[in-house]
Each structure stands twice: as C-alpha cells, then as structure tokens.
Enzyme design. Structure first.
Site, PDB file in Angstrom:
ATOM      1  N   LYS A 140       0.813  -1.224   0.000  1.00  0.00           N
ATOM      2  CA  LYS A 140       0.000   0.000   0.000  1.00  0.00           C
ATOM      3  C   LYS A 140       0.843   1.269   0.000  1.00  0.00           C
ATOM      4  CE  LYS A 140      -4.505  -1.469   1.637  1.00  0.00           C
ATOM      5  NZ  LYS A 140      -4.323  -2.900   2.020  1.00  0.00           N
TER       6      LYS A 140
ATOM      7  N   GLU B 293     -10.278   7.289   4.229  1.00  0.00           N
ATOM      8  CA  GLU B 293     -10.951   6.377   5.147  1.00  0.00           C
ATOM      9  C   GLU B 293     -10.036   5.174   5.343  1.00  0.00           C
ATOM     10  OE1 GLU B 293     -11.544   6.474   1.904  1.00  0.00           O
ATOM     11  OE2 GLU B 293     -10.883   4.422   1.527  1.00  0.00           O
TER      12      GLU B 293
ATOM     13  N   SER C 264       1.664  -9.713  -1.071  1.00  0.00           N
ATOM     14  CA  SER C 264       1.355  -8.286  -0.914  1.00  0.00           C
ATOM     15  C   SER C 264       1.723  -7.714   0.449  1.00  0.00           C
ATOM     16  CB  SER C 264      -0.129  -8.042  -1.192  1.00  0.00           C
ATOM     17  OG  SER C 264      -0.937  -8.906  -0.418  1.00  0.00           O
TER      18      SER C 264
HETATM   19  C1  LIG Z   1      -5.184  -3.950   1.628  1.00  0.00           C
HETATM   20  C2  LIG Z   1      -4.450  -5.192   1.334  1.00  0.00           C
HETATM   21  C3  LIG Z   1      -4.825  -6.053   0.268  1.00  0.00           C
HETATM   22  C4  LIG Z   1      -6.054  -5.836  -0.573  1.00  0.00           C
HETATM   23  O1  LIG Z   1      -6.084  -4.689  -1.343  1.00  0.00           O
HETATM   24  P1  LIG Z   1      -5.848  -4.680  -2.923  1.00  0.00           P
HETATM   25  O2  LIG Z   1      -6.186  -3.287  -3.294  1.00  0.00           O
HETATM   26  O3  LIG Z   1      -6.759  -5.706  -3.540  1.00  0.00           O
HETATM   27  O4  LIG Z   1      -4.423  -5.017  -3.155  1.00  0.00           O
HETATM   28  C5  LIG Z   1      -4.054  -7.173   0.000  1.00  0.00           C
HETATM   29  N1  LIG Z   1      -2.964  -7.460   0.743  1.00  0.00           N
HETATM   30  C6  LIG Z   1      -2.570  -6.676   1.775  1.00  0.00           C
HETATM   31  C7  LIG Z   1      -1.356  -7.063   2.546  1.00  0.00           C
HETATM   32  C8  LIG Z   1      -3.292  -5.523   2.103  1.00  0.00           C
HETATM   33  O5  LIG Z   1      -2.893  -4.762   3.131  1.00  0.00           O
END
Ligand SMILES: *Cc1c(COP(=O)(O)O)cnc(C)c1O
Length: 411
Positions: free
Chosen positions: A102, A124, A389
């Site tokens: 993010k 938000e 992610s």
């Molecule tokens: C917020 C988040 C997601 C989901 O959000 P996307 O916009 O679909 O990427 C996925 N993995 C992590 C670690 C997150 O913090």
C-alpha cells in the site's frame, strides 16, 4: 465483450483507460456536481506531473531510500518440493516499508499532494492498513492527515489506531450506521467536499472515480516491472503463471500490467470466505453483476434493488463488495482468470509459508499463495510467480486465537 489474448495488449497501457477514465463499459467518474471540479483538478495535476522528470526522479529516490525498493523475488524451494515439481516464487512486497504494497501508492499520492500545494491528505480506513500507510506518507511529506474510521473498526484494530496516532495522524471516529468501512468512506467524502481547496483525498485501492483507478495502478506498477526483470535474471525465463489476491485490486494491478502482453497465464484470487452463500464471501467478480458504487461502474455484489450485499472474509483487507473497474474489464475480455480461495485454504497456505519458508504472510496474501499451491499441483512442472502483498504481523493474535499455531497444517 470480444475476447482478447496477450497479443492484443501491446498498446494497452496507452489506450486504457480512455480520457473519461473508462475501461470498456467500466470505470468513469459518477460524482455529485460539487466534486467534479475537485476531481478534474486532481486529473489535470496528475496528467502534468506524471510526465515531469522532477516528479519521476523524486519518486524513484523515495522508493530506493525510504521504502527499500526494489523488494526481492524469492524462490520457495522447500514449499515447492512439498507440493511437487512446479516452482513457486514470491515478489516480497511484505519487505516494503510498513510491511505491504500500500505504501507504493500512498507515497505517490503524498508527492502529488505536495506538488499541488495541498496542506492535508484525507482518507478512510477499514482494518487500518491504508490509514497507517497514508499516515506514514503524511509524516514523510510534512502534511496533515485525517483518517476516518468506523467506531467498530477502531475498537477492533487498536494497534493500527495507535500506529496512525504515533505517526501524527488524526483518527476521526465515524459513529453512524454500522460504524464500519462504508460509513467511513461516506464521512471522508463529506469532509473532502468541504475541504478540497486545501486537501486531497487519497484512495486506498484501484477503486473510486477517475483518475484514482488509473493513478493507483500507475503508482503500483513498479511491483510487476521489477518482478519481471528479477524473475528473468534469476531463471532466464518468464514465469508460466502470475498470481495475486484481489480485494479492491491494487496489488494485483501492480503485478499484472507488466505481464499482459507476455504469453503468461494470469490469475486474480478472490476471497470465498465461508462459502458461496450471501454474506459469506467477498468474491465480487465471481458472483457479482455490473453495477455502480462509490463513483464508478464495475462488477458489484448486489441485491435485486442494486444495493451492495454484505461481505465477509477472514482477511479484512479483501472484504469489499466491488472491485476496481480495470479488473472487471480484464475479466470480461478473458485476459485474466478470476478464481476463488476459501478461508480454510488461505489458512493452510498461511501456515505452510510460516513452517516451510520462515515467512509469516498477511492473510490477504495467503489467498494468492493458496491458489499458487493448487495451481502447482495441476501444472506439475513450470513456474509460478506470486505477489506476496504484505506481512502477517498484524494477523498473528487473531490467527493464534482462531486457528492455533499451525497444528492444522495438512500441506
Ligand atoms: C489492503 C491489502 C490487500 C487488498 O487490497 P488490494 O487493493 O486488492 O491489493 C491485500 N494485501 C494486503 C497485505 C493488504 O494490506
């Protein structure tokens, strides 16, 4: 919609979205008239700034020196051997500063705010992950930061609330309705409408009105561009398949574009939660229909009146009843396969990565790993690149309480 293969994607990033922010039938900016000038200001500023070498060089420097990019690609040898012959690799966004992808778009949005001469960023947050990343960007750029958060979420996500406050953000409790994410979005939008001269709204994924889906994608694309290079350098080839989890869709839109015009199979993984019943999952593309929410056209989980349905996933970052418009487009044209993974399958992958690789993944990312494991068994040979992610430190108390310490592991 007409089907497209990888051969049709050479010019894709030049053509999509069009100047109205449309990806085929999806996207756009469906806004109250008061917000149209504010959105146009952001679009114009972004279109100018994203071509300026000063902006690009500054963002590159931030990524290198502050975020710790490039993040590595890692070969999961022990996990792959456990599953069969197909080799699983991870793009380690969990090693990005603050522990998830993010920050990639939050630093971009923060830098844009600075160039536009804004004093404040507003957003938000649901589980608090976007709030923490944005509070980090605000501290870095010396901007004020107001994060709107439902009272219920504030109580549930105490560590992230503490982080935001330590980073200097103001966490504004939202006390109406269900007091969760949807009300927080409404409250943040209301605040932005009053303050748009001095403030900019920073969205948390590739959702919302144009230009956000395009802008957030552009800021996230560094993930796939790095990963493609790194993977080729490690193995001499491209991966056979690329996999990422899809909530709003930002980490996956970071990964996919670099591979759209390659002969690579691409998979977006949606959360099946407890199963396909209403309110038990958040698999928006799999079970949704075309509809409109939060200022854009996409695929939405909705009832017969077009109202969004309740959603659920063990991964709080994935429970959104719609999806970025570009994903809806890539689904309809057939270039990306959208598949599902249940809570239980995701938790198996969570523990597998803990025990066989020494990596505690975010439960969101565990959905992508779980699908890679399934796919590896089907493919038997070849290679799969997964976008990991985020890291799972935020999840450990919840996991220990509900699933124990890994005794359920069957992989
Ligand atoms: C917020 C988040 C997601 C989901 O959000 P996307 O916009 O679909 O990427 C996925 N993995 C992590 C670690 C997150 O913090």
């Amino acid at each position: 919609m007409e089907k497209m293969t990888y051969r049709d994607f050479d010019r894709y990033l030049k053509d999509y979205p069009d100047k109205n922010g449309r990806f085929g039938p999806y996207g756009g900016a469906i806004l109250p008239p008061e917000l149209v000038p504010a959105m146009n200001e952001i679009t114009e500023a972004y279109q100018t700034i994203c071509h300026s070498s000063q902006f690009i060089n500054e963002l590159r420097r931030i990524r290198r020196e502050f975020q710790g990019r490039p993040t590595p690609v890692y070969h999961c040898e022990r996990l792959s051997n456990r599953v069969g012959k197909c080799q699983i690799y991870l793009k380690r966004e969990d090693l990005n500063h603050t522990g998830a992808h993010k920050l990639n778009h939050c630093m971009g949005e923060g830098l844009l705010a600075k160039y536009m001469g804004k004093k404040k960023i507003i957003a938000e947050t649901g589980a608090g992950q976007h709030g923490v990343a944005l509070a980090t960007a605000a501290a870095y750029f010396g901007l004020e930061c107001d994060i709107y958060m439902g009272e219920v979420d504030i109580a549930k996500q105490a560590p992230n609330v503490t982080r935001m406050k330590m980073l200097g953000a103001r966490v504004v409790p939202v006390t109406h309705g269900l007091k969760t994410l949807k009300e927080a979005v409404d409250a943040a939008f209301d605040a932005y409408m009053k303050e748009y001269k001095d403030a900019i709204y920073c969205i948390g994924s590739v959702v919302g009105p144009h230009p956000f889906p395009m802008m957030v994608r552009d800021f996230q694309m560094v993930v796939g561009i790095e990963a493609r290079e790194q993977f080729k350098e490690m193995t001499g080839f491209l991966p056979d398949a690329v996999v990422a989890c899809v909530g709003g869709g930002s980490n996956s839109m970071g990964m996919f574009p670099a591979f759209l015009s390659d002969p690579v199979d691409i998979y977006g993984v949606e959360p099946l939660g407890r199963g396909p019943g209403v309110g038990d999952h958040a698999a928006s593309i799999t079970y949704g229909k075309p509809g409109t929410m939060h200022g854009f056209d996409s695929i939405v989980l909705q009832d017969e009146n077009g109202d969004p349905l309740p959603v659920y996933s063990v991964a709080s970052g994935l429970d959104y009843p719609s999806v970025g418009p570009e994903h809806a487009f890539l689904h309809d044209c057939g270039r990306v396969n959208y598949v599902t993974i249940s809570d239980d399958e995701a938790m198996q992958a969570f523990f597998a990565l803990c025990r066989y690789e020494g990596i505690i993944p975010a439960i969101e990312s565990s959905h992508a790993v779980a699908y890679a494991i399934k796919l590896a068994r089907e493919m038997e040979v070849g290679s799969i690149l997964v976008n990991l992610s985020g890291r799972g430190d935020k999840d450990i108390d919840y996991v220990a309480e509900h699933y124990g310490y890994g005794d359920i592991l069957k992989i």
